[in-house]
Scaffold this motif. Structure first.
Motif, mmCIF file in Angstrom:
data_model
loop_
_atom_site.group_PDB
_atom_site.id
_atom_site.type_symbol
_atom_site.label_atom_id
_atom_site.label_comp_id
_atom_site.label_asym_id
_atom_site.label_seq_id
_atom_site.Cartn_x
_atom_site.Cartn_y
_atom_site.Cartn_z
ATOM 1 N N LEU A 63 0.818 -1.208 0.000
ATOM 2 C CA LEU A 63 0.000 0.000 0.000
ATOM 3 C C LEU A 63 0.855 1.262 0.000
ATOM 4 N N THR A 64 0.216 2.393 -0.278
ATOM 5 C CA THR A 64 0.876 3.704 -0.178
ATOM 6 C C THR A 64 0.781 4.262 1.238
ATOM 7 N N ILE A 65 -0.016 3.624 2.070
ATOM 8 C CA ILE A 65 -0.245 4.099 3.439
ATOM 9 C C ILE A 65 1.049 4.054 4.250
ATOM 10 N N ASP A 66 1.301 5.131 4.997
ATOM 11 C CA ASP A 66 2.397 5.166 5.957
ATOM 12 C C ASP A 66 1.783 4.933 7.340
ATOM 13 N N SER A 67 2.141 3.830 7.976
ATOM 14 C CA SER A 67 1.510 3.456 9.244
ATOM 15 C C SER A 67 1.667 4.523 10.321
ATOM 16 N N VAL A 68 2.803 5.223 10.304
ATOM 17 C CA VAL A 68 3.022 6.257 11.325
ATOM 18 C C VAL A 68 2.060 7.427 11.116
ATOM 19 N N ILE A 69 1.943 7.894 9.882
ATOM 20 C CA ILE A 69 1.015 8.986 9.588
ATOM 21 C C ILE A 69 -0.423 8.531 9.811
ATOM 22 N N GLN A 70 -0.709 7.275 9.461
ATOM 23 C CA GLN A 70 -2.046 6.726 9.695
ATOM 24 C C GLN A 70 -2.368 6.730 11.183
ATOM 25 N N TYR A 71 -1.402 6.324 11.990
ATOM 26 C CA TYR A 71 -1.603 6.324 13.442
ATOM 27 C C TYR A 71 -1.859 7.742 13.951
ATOM 28 N N MET A 72 -1.090 8.706 13.450
ATOM 29 C CA MET A 72 -1.281 10.103 13.865
ATOM 30 C C MET A 72 -2.688 10.589 13.523
ATOM 31 N N ALA A 73 -3.148 10.253 12.327
ATOM 32 C CA ALA A 73 -4.486 10.683 11.892
ATOM 33 C C ALA A 73 -5.564 10.089 12.790
ATOM 34 N N GLU A 74 -5.449 8.800 13.088
ATOM 35 C CA GLU A 74 -6.445 8.145 13.941
ATOM 36 C C GLU A 74 -6.385 8.701 15.356
ATOM 37 N N LYS A 75 -5.187 9.000 15.822
ATOM 38 C CA LYS A 75 -5.029 9.534 17.178
ATOM 39 C C LYS A 75 -5.665 10.914 17.298
ATOM 40 N N GLU A 76 -5.524 11.757 16.279
ATOM 41 C CA GLU A 76 -6.120 13.101 16.323
ATOM 42 C C GLU A 76 -7.645 13.034 16.311
ATOM 43 N N LEU A 77 -8.203 12.086 15.573
ATOM 44 C CA LEU A 77 -9.661 11.905 15.604
ATOM 45 C C LEU A 77 -10.106 11.450 16.993
ATOM 46 N N GLU A 78 -9.318 10.581 17.595
ATOM 47 C CA GLU A 78 -9.625 10.114 18.949
ATOM 48 C C GLU A 78 -9.565 11.279 19.939
ATOM 49 N N ASN A 79 -8.554 12.142 19.805
ATOM 50 C CA ASN A 79 -8.441 13.310 20.684
ATOM 51 C C ASN A 79 -9.616 14.264 20.504
ATOM 52 N N ALA A 80 -10.066 14.415 19.240
ATOM 53 C CA ALA A 80 -11.189 15.319 18.962
ATOM 54 C C ALA A 80 -12.465 14.836 19.635
ATOM 55 N N GLU A 81 -12.606 13.508 19.767
ATOM 56 C CA GLU A 81 -13.801 12.950 20.406
ATOM 57 C C GLU A 81 -13.922 13.378 21.865
ATOM 58 N N SER A 82 -12.789 13.664 22.500
ATOM 59 C CA SER A 82 -12.825 14.091 23.905
ATOM 60 C C SER A 82 -13.128 15.583 24.051
ATOM 61 N N LYS A 83 -13.110 16.308 22.910
ATOM 62 C CA LYS A 83 -13.315 17.762 22.970
ATOM 63 C C LYS A 83 -14.669 18.194 22.401
ATOM 64 N N PHE A 84 -15.159 17.464 21.402
ATOM 65 C CA PHE A 84 -16.378 17.879 20.704
ATOM 66 C C PHE A 84 -17.385 16.732 20.667
ATOM 67 N N GLU A 85 -18.664 17.118 20.501
ATOM 68 C CA GLU A 85 -19.736 16.129 20.365
ATOM 69 C C GLU A 85 -20.017 15.928 18.871
ATOM 70 N N PHE A 86 -19.632 14.781 18.326
ATOM 71 C CA PHE A 86 -19.908 14.513 16.909
ATOM 72 C C PHE A 86 -20.064 13.019 16.692
ATOM 73 N N SER A 87 -20.687 12.656 15.570
ATOM 74 C CA SER A 87 -21.000 11.250 15.317
ATOM 75 C C SER A 87 -19.833 10.489 14.709
ATOM 76 N N GLY A 88 -18.906 11.193 14.097
ATOM 77 C CA GLY A 88 -17.781 10.526 13.458
ATOM 78 C C GLY A 88 -16.914 11.536 12.734
ATOM 79 N N GLY A 89 -15.803 11.072 12.224
ATOM 80 C CA GLY A 89 -14.892 11.967 11.518
ATOM 81 C C GLY A 89 -14.085 11.222 10.486
ATOM 82 N N SER A 90 -13.485 11.992 9.583
ATOM 83 C CA SER A 90 -12.611 11.425 8.550
ATOM 84 C C SER A 90 -11.384 12.309 8.392
#
Length: 689
Positions: free
Chosen positions: A217-244
């Motif tokens: 794949l073209t996916i970089d696991s480190v950048i992928q992890y960072m992206a998922e982690k930021e979405l997880e952090n956003a869940e603790s700050k805002f009320e939303f159903s999901g993110g991309s």
């Protein structure tokens, strides 16, 4: 009375006839077996003494672009019951029902059936295998199969997907590349005697299988992890159903990260709701809102209907066919350049620009940027987005398109379109699979970067990027700014039609040495008081981008200010009426103006602004080859109220409007309400005091 001799003779003839018929039937049967249908019976006889064994193939490995394994195959035990060998069925069923967490009656029915062997539970884990083995149950044995395992758990689960119990892909790359990953099972044929022993010189045949191909794949696991982690952090700050989140290398179309929340662990996918499996970045659509203004700006600049120095006016709203379209600022932004319109994300300004392009032109750019069709990323169930049919689009629809309402796009479409601006104007096909490794002796299947088409010029792309930098520097996207990096971007906030919910987004262009990255963050269905893209998605973008730049070792440049500078230089428009149209265009460009020609005539019948009007350097002069074309042009009426007489005259001249003045001093009233669109021939009365 019958003669006894005749009676015996008749009985002999009767029995002879029966024997003759039986012999004939037997003879015909033998002819049928030995001659007519001999091949079938030979085949049946062969099957009785020949055993076939399936040799399972190994499913291919899925790697990220650094060689990290995201999906592998491991050996796993399957529980098998041999009913003929089970002595104490009740006890065995009781033991197995508890261990396998299945219904006792179901287990009992299966282990007492007439089948030679039955799979009770496939691909159990090592811990359960050891528990069952320790029971030493008569008639219960194990066979080895291959089980799919995802070493990184939830990481990139929406990309990788998962397989079913038979190792066939059911989602993600596992599904879309199933034919490559799955391989082909082999076969072994052995001839045995009546007691099941192998015949030494009997038939033996091996049909080799083929292991599945490995996918890179073209996916970089480190950048992928960072992206998922930021979405997880956003869940603790805002009320939303999901993110991309999507991170794309604009030069190649490579997707470096594609993350969604909610997520799931593909090793235990059955324990999650199907909602968690959904790849919203590819399968779902949303209104892009102001992020789409990037497309409007690039299209208008490419067509030459506007330049960054053209003056527009915003009284806080604009009317299109009696429909009032408001700016986010109720007071409006007044007189401003198009660069300021972009920086302030001014809806009326974008409506004016969008309507300067005719319907056919604007619609063609929307389609050229890839909206309304699949990107071809090769993930299951990719959505096309929703673009109204051409025949259903009127001035109001065209106006709302200009600021990203009335259309729906997928996140991957938006990231791809903005990547075309970032890389100099080329729309790339998003690339998720770089290569399929077909093994030794075969040529690998390489998926080279693919340019779909050029949508804008390098010059237009550069201008658009400079405008977007101003948005981050001191516009609506300041919370996305990172010191030392020239980042451009755009916020977006779209309200749901029937609920008090919002989708907020930010998309940014990030210089990373010899390439530009495009980073898109979206939070869906936000509720509460904090919902603007500038308040929610922009900070997520900033945190993620800082981490990515640090990981890629892209060093900041101290004092690295943005290059674009708005010019204050003013020029007087020459009188070009009755001039040759080509000569007039050449003269205007030499003076430093941009030119837009309306009509197919050979000479200038009228112009806008009028001769001797002072306007900005590099602003657009409209040349009309027929006076009727100018007379039919609709112009938004500025808000003259509170302006001094000279200011009002200057703005009117730039817009091509004629004023009728009543009084001196400041304007206290005007005959046509600000934001209304009128023909240039319409006169406007101003009352001054």
């Amino acid at each position: 009375m019958q003669d006894p001799k005749n009676s015996v003779k008749n009985r002999v003839m009767f029995y002879f006839a029966i024997l003759f018929v039986l012999f004939t039937i037997l003879a015909l049967k033998l002819v049928w077996i030995q001659i007519i249908n001999s091949a079938e019976y030979q085949h049946k006889a062969l099957n009785q003494r020949v055993s076939k064994f399936i040799v399972n193939s190994e499913r291919g490995i899925i790697y990220d672009n650094t060689g990290r394994k995201l999906a592998v195959s491991l050996p796993a035990k399957t529980v098998v019951a041999l009913p003929d060998n089970i002595i104490k069925a009740e006890k065995t069923a009781t033991e197995l029902a508890a261990l396998l967490d299945q219904d006792y009656k179901t287990i009992y029915r299966r282990i007492t059936s007439e089948a030679a062997a039955i799979f009770l539970q496939r691909k159990i884990d090592e811990k359960l295998y050891q528990k069952i083995k320790a029971k030493n149950l008569e008639g219960i044995t194990f066979t080895e199969e291959s089980k799919r395992y995802y070493p990184e758990g939830e990481l990139a689960s929406h990309i990788v997907g998962f397989t079913g119990i038979d190792n066939n892909g059911l989602n993600g790359i596992e599904l879309s590349y199933n034919n490559h990953l799955n391989g082909r099972a082999g076969k072994m044929i052995v001839e045995r005697d009546a007691e099941g022993r192998t015949i030494p010189n009997g038939i033996r045949e091996a049909v080799p299988g083929r292991d599945g191909y490995n996918v890179h794949l073209t996916i970089d696991s480190v950048i992928q992890y960072m992206a998922e982690k930021e979405l997880e952090n956003a869940e603790s700050k805002f009320e939303f159903s999901g993110g991309s989140v999507i991170v794309m290398d604009s030069s190649t179309g490579d997707v470096l990260a594609l993350a969604n929340t909610p997520s799931y662990n593909p090793n235990k996918f059955g324990k999650y709701s199907e909602k968690n499996w959904r790849n919203r970045a590819v399968n779902d659509v949303f209104e892009p809102a102001s992020t789409f203004k990037i497309i409007t700006a690039a299209s208008a600049l490419e067509e030459g209907v506007i330049t960054e120095n053209d003056i527009l006016t915003d009284p806080g709203h604009i009317y299109v066919e009696n429909q009032k379209i408001n700016c986010w600022s109720s007071l409006g932004h007044g007189s401003q350049t198009f660069a300021e319109v972009v920086k302030h994300s001014c809806n009326p300004g974008f409506v004016e620009v969008g309507l300067k392009m005719d319907k056919k032109t604007f619609y063609s750019y929307i389609k050229a940027f890839g909206f309304g069709e699949q990107t071809g990323i090769r993930l299951p169930a990719e959505a096309k987005g929703i673009i109204p049919d051409y025949k259903d689009i009127g001035p109001v629809e065209l106006a709302t398109f200009s600021f990203g309402h009335g259309i729906s796009v997928t996140p991957i479409q938006l990231a791809s379109a903005v990547s075309a601006v970032a890389n100099g104007g080329k729309l790339m096909r998003p690339r998720l699979v770089k290569e399929v490794d077909t093994g030794v002796g075969s040529k690998n299947i390489k998926n080279e970067p693919q340019v779909l088409r050029r949508v804008i010029s390098q010059t237009t792309a550069d201008k658009t990027k400079e405008l977007l930098k101003q948005v981050v520097k001191n516009g609506t996207g300041t919370k996305a700014a990172i010191k030392g990096y020239q980042i451009g971007g755009k916020t977006g906030t779209a309200k749901h039609y029937n609920d008090d919910l919002y989708n907020s987004s930010f998309i940014g262009i990030v210089p990373a040495e010899n390439r530009d990255l495009v980073v898109l963050t979206i939070l869906y269905d936000i509720e509460g008081e904090t919902y603007y893209g500038s308040q929610t998605a922009a900070p997520v973008f900033k945190n993620l981008t800082e981490n990515i730049l640090n990981y890629l070792n892209v060093k900041p440049e101290p004092g690295n200010d943005f290059n674009y500078q708005e010019t204050e230089k003013e020029l007087k428009v020459p009188d070009l009426i009755n001039s040759n149209i080509l000569t007039a265009e050449s003269n205007l460009r030499e003076l430093g103006f941009n030119v837009k020609i309306i009509g197919d005539g050979k000479s200038v019948a009228d112009q806008l602004p009028s001769p001797e009007t002072s306007t900005n350097y590099n602003s657009t002069i409209w040349l009309f080859t027929e006076q009727e074309l100018k007379a039919e042009t609709l112009i938004p009426v500025p808000d003259f109220r509170g302006l001094k007489l000279e200011q009002a005259k200057k703005i009117a001249a730039r817009k091509g409007l004629e004023l009728i003045l009543d009084g001196q001093g400041k304007v206290i009233g005007q005959s046509i309400y600000p934001g209304s669109r009128v023909k240039s021939s319409r006169k406007i009365n101003l009352k001054l005091r």
